[in-house]
Each structure stands twice: as structure tokens, then as C-alpha cells.
Design a protein around this motif. Structure first.
Motif, short mmCIF file in Angstrom:
data_model
loop_
_atom_site.label_atom_id
_atom_site.label_comp_id
_atom_site.label_asym_id
_atom_site.label_seq_id
_atom_site.Cartn_x
_atom_site.Cartn_y
_atom_site.Cartn_z
N GLU A 30 -43.16 14.92 -85.10
CA GLU A 30 -43.77 14.31 -83.51
C GLU A 30 -43.69 12.90 -83.38
O GLU A 30 -42.90 12.21 -82.56
CB GLU A 30 -44.93 14.53 -83.20
N GLY A 34 -41.02 11.15 -80.44
CA GLY A 34 -41.31 10.33 -79.71
C GLY A 34 -40.83 8.82 -79.67
O GLY A 34 -41.66 8.43 -78.54
N SER A 191 -54.28 9.05 -82.29
CA SER A 191 -54.12 10.18 -81.16
C SER A 191 -54.31 11.23 -81.03
O SER A 191 -52.98 11.40 -82.56
CB SER A 191 -52.37 9.66 -80.26
N ASP A 193 -52.61 13.46 -79.42
CA ASP A 193 -51.32 13.59 -78.65
C ASP A 193 -50.28 12.44 -79.18
O ASP A 193 -49.25 11.85 -78.75
CB ASP A 193 -50.92 13.76 -77.44
N ARG A 195 -46.95 12.59 -80.28
CA ARG A 195 -45.27 12.26 -79.74
C ARG A 195 -45.46 11.52 -78.34
O ARG A 195 -44.52 10.82 -77.76
CB ARG A 195 -44.99 14.21 -79.18
N ARG A 196 -46.46 11.63 -77.47
CA ARG A 196 -47.21 11.27 -76.56
C ARG A 196 -47.57 9.53 -76.17
O ARG A 196 -46.67 8.97 -75.75
CB ARG A 196 -48.56 11.84 -75.51
N CYS A 198 -46.33 7.97 -79.42
CA CYS A 198 -45.63 6.83 -79.81
C CYS A 198 -44.71 6.91 -78.14
O CYS A 198 -43.47 5.16 -77.90
CB CYS A 198 -45.11 7.81 -80.25
N GLN A 199 -44.38 7.72 -77.40
CA GLN A 199 -43.00 7.35 -76.34
C GLN A 199 -44.33 6.70 -75.99
O GLN A 199 -43.73 5.54 -74.46
CB GLN A 199 -43.45 8.69 -75.31
N GLU A 200 -45.39 6.38 -75.32
CA GLU A 200 -46.22 5.59 -74.78
C GLU A 200 -45.84 3.73 -75.12
O GLU A 200 -45.53 2.93 -74.33
CB GLU A 200 -47.55 6.01 -74.12
N ARG A 203 -42.00 3.02 -74.38
CA ARG A 203 -41.57 2.59 -73.32
C ARG A 203 -42.39 1.06 -73.03
O ARG A 203 -41.33 0.07 -72.19
CB ARG A 203 -42.44 3.58 -72.42
#
Length: 211
Positions: A30, A34, A191, A193, A195-196, A198-200, A203
Motif C-alpha cells: 500500500e 501510494g 490512517s 487508508d 494508500r490514500r 501516502c498519496q495526499e 501531492r
């Protein structure tokens, strides 16, 4: 194919103290999905044999994703399974004399400018700068504050990663102090989630050009 370490900006962790029953290999996947550039396996509560088994499984994931795997505290495990890097604390490296095996890439922690200067003399691949904020990951460690981040921005010429209590609420302050590479533990692993989360963070990091 892993990107050069100097091009890496998001350093994440599979910390067994934060898994809460989750499978460490799934967590590693994950993190990679991410957008992590680096995954460190930190397992303070496990025996070396257990760490080696988990590390070998995670290495399969990180190699497929083109992500660096760092093994915390155990140079020989990293060597045995073929992990590309190991991370050591200053005390372990300079005082207890836990050393990387010959030719092994390694990173070192640092908690003050004098420690950073000493670490750099050992020719690590990177150093960690922190803990920037108080963090349960290192409950006994005093926060070094953004002043240390500003010092590193002005003074350190090898790759360095700000670490310690960094999350989406304070990340902009860390970036404003000059950091372009960060380590994140609890803000991602706590968290629901991974993956999410990590993505935030990824970004937000994209706005900071690498030094």
C-alpha cells in the motif's frame, strides 16, 4: 528500477509497532502504491529471524515497485536478503559500533548539527534530521524544531530527510523551512487508508523542488 536516492522525497515505514494486526507485506504494498520512494522496515519488537522472514517478503514487493527497502538496525539481515540499504542510529554506529557490511549503502540518524556533521564524515547515503516535532515513535527524544531543518537546508549537501511528527497539518511549515524530503510514520500508518494517506502527502510534496 529504483530512482536515484537524491531524487527520492517520500520515505515511509513498515513499523511493527503501528501495524495493529495488519500484514506488514500488505502495508508495504500500500505504501508503494501510494507513491513512497523508500520503505523502511523497523521492527524493534521482533527477533532477527522473524525480521529476516518479513524483510525478504517485503523486498519482493519493493523490487517490483522500484522502491528502496531500508532495514533498520540489522546490516547483516539486509546483506543476507539483498536489501539495498540499512539505517542506523548515531549511538549504534559510533558507540556500539554496529557497522554496515562492506560496500553496503546506509543512512544515519541525527538530532543536532554536530551529529549531522559527524554523520557526514562517515559517508552515508543520507542522513535523517529530527525529530522535528514530538512523536510517539521516539517518545524519549526531544523535538529539534524547525531550526534544525533550517540549519540542514543551509548546511547539508548530501540527501537528508526531515523526520518526526510530520503530518498534513504541519507539512507546509516543514517545507517552508527548506525540507524537500521527509520521513512519515504515524501520519500514514495510523490512517485507515494507508494508500490514500501516502498519496495526499505525496501531492503536497510535489510543490517542493528537490535540493
Amino acid at each position: 528500477m529504483m530512482k536515484p536516492l537524491a531524487a527520492c522525497s517520500l520515505y515511509t515505514f513498515v513499523d511493527t509497532g503501528y501495524l495493529r494486526g495488519r500484514d506488514p507485506v500488505t502495508v508495504a504494498a500500500e505504501l508503494c502504491e501510494g507513491g513512497a520512494d523508500i520503505v523502511q522496515l523497523r521492527a524493534k519488537d521482533l527477533a532477527p529471524k522473524e525480521i529476516a522472514i518479513i524483510a525478504a517478503k517485503i523486498l519482493n514487493v519493493t523490487e517490483q515497485a522500484g522502491v528502496w527497502l531500508v532495514i533498520n538496525d540489522h546490516p547483516q539481515i539486509a546483506r543476507d536478503i539483498g536489501a539495498p540499504m540499512v539505517h542506523l542510529g548515531q549511538e549504534d554506529f559510533f558507540e556500539v559500533v554496529i557497522s554496515p557490511t562492506p560496500g553496503q549503502a546506509f543512512g544515519l540518524s541525527s538530532h543536532a548539527p554536530e551529529q549531522a556533521v559527524r554523520a557526514i564524515t562517515a559517508s552515508p547515503a543520507y542522513i535523517a534530521i529530527g525529530p522535528v516535532y514530538a512523536t510517539p515513535t521516539k517518545a524519549s527524544a526531544k523535538a529539534v524544531t524547525l531550526e534544525y531543518v533550517r540549519w540542514a537546508t543551509a548546511s547539508v549537501r548530501i540527501p537528508w530527510f526531515a523526520i518526526g511528527g510530520i503530518n498534513l497539518q504541519n507539512l507546509d511549515d516543514v517545507l517552508a523551512a527548506g525540507a524537500t524530503r521527509i520521513c512519515v510514520v504515524s501520519a500514514i500508518l495510523n490512517s485507515p487508508d494507508i494508500r490514500r494517506a501516502c498519496q495526499e502527502i505525496r501531492r503536497r510534496l510535489s510543490s517542493a523542488p528537490l535540493q
